[in-house]
Design an enzyme around this catalytic site. Sequence first.
Site, mmCIF file in Angstrom:
data_model
loop_
_atom_site.group_PDB
_atom_site.id
_atom_site.type_symbol
_atom_site.label_atom_id
_atom_site.label_comp_id
_atom_site.label_asym_id
_atom_site.label_seq_id
_atom_site.Cartn_x
_atom_site.Cartn_y
_atom_site.Cartn_z
ATOM 1 N N ASP A 11 19.456 -3.196 20.538
ATOM 2 C CA ASP A 11 18.762 -4.294 19.903
ATOM 3 C C ASP A 11 18.302 -5.222 21.027
ATOM 4 O O ASP A 11 18.801 -5.146 22.155
ATOM 5 C CB ASP A 11 19.721 -5.000 18.937
ATOM 6 C CG ASP A 11 19.119 -6.242 18.330
ATOM 7 O OD1 ASP A 11 18.002 -6.172 17.806
ATOM 8 O OD2 ASP A 11 19.768 -7.300 18.401
ATOM 9 N N ASP A 13 17.154 -9.194 20.804
ATOM 10 C CA ASP A 13 17.670 -10.561 20.754
ATOM 11 C C ASP A 13 19.157 -10.561 20.418
ATOM 12 O O ASP A 13 19.573 -10.002 19.401
ATOM 13 C CB ASP A 13 16.919 -11.366 19.693
ATOM 14 C CG ASP A 13 15.428 -11.420 19.955
ATOM 15 O OD1 ASP A 13 14.989 -12.322 20.667
ATOM 16 O OD2 ASP A 13 14.705 -10.536 19.438
ATOM 17 N N ASP A 169 24.066 -6.462 17.937
ATOM 18 C CA ASP A 169 24.944 -7.595 17.603
ATOM 19 C C ASP A 169 24.866 -7.988 16.143
ATOM 20 O O ASP A 169 25.276 -9.086 15.770
ATOM 21 C CB ASP A 169 24.577 -8.815 18.471
ATOM 22 C CG ASP A 169 23.247 -9.431 18.076
ATOM 23 O OD1 ASP A 169 22.258 -8.667 17.944
ATOM 24 O OD2 ASP A 169 23.178 -10.657 17.885
#
Length: 219
Positions: A11, A13, A169
């Site tokens: 991922d 960001d 995250d």
Amino acid sequence: MTLPPQAVLFDLDGTLVDSAPDLIGALQALCGELGEPPPDADAVRTVVSAGGRAMLRRGLPDFDEVAIEHHLPRFLGLYAGRIAQETRPYAGVVELLDRLERGGIAWGIVTNKPGWLARPLVEQLGWASRCAALVSGDCLPTKKPDPEPVLHACARAGVEAARTWFVGDDLRDIQAGRAAGARTFAAAWGYLDGGDPAAWQADVVVATPPELTRLIGHC
């Protein structure tokens, strides 16, 4: 010892980069334009991985969904104007990517961020020529937690999903990676959106990028 991955997908960001300062800066500018009080930066930071609408809801709590949709393009435009002003890779990420490349392991990005924002950010970070696949949120009809973006990235990188690690995250990252058949890693250093990465049923929870680098080295 386990077989090393053919590729590691991330991922963007909250996993590879801390983009919250620029996003919060854009939201602060929007609130100023609207005559609203400055947003609670800590409250906004926790939902960065959930996207622009979630950040606007935190920054403009008295606005209804119609107003949120109305102001979203302006917010994203303000963000585009400062997209890499304060955004930086998390500590250890540069070394992690270097380690992957030295080991002949491809790496790529699967993000729900639209391409017109993701591509300039990746370019300004100097990663465009190094990244084996960049799949943004508007590449396909579906986005994470659907597995198709992960599978699409694997196809672009020329690797098997079963020999790929996916790191993120957010619960949606783990759901997407697991459904694609990849080995999943919950990045406990990210924004997390108030969630507990230990509850996401990832194959591994990693506390820091250097820990992930060590895991690569032990394969």
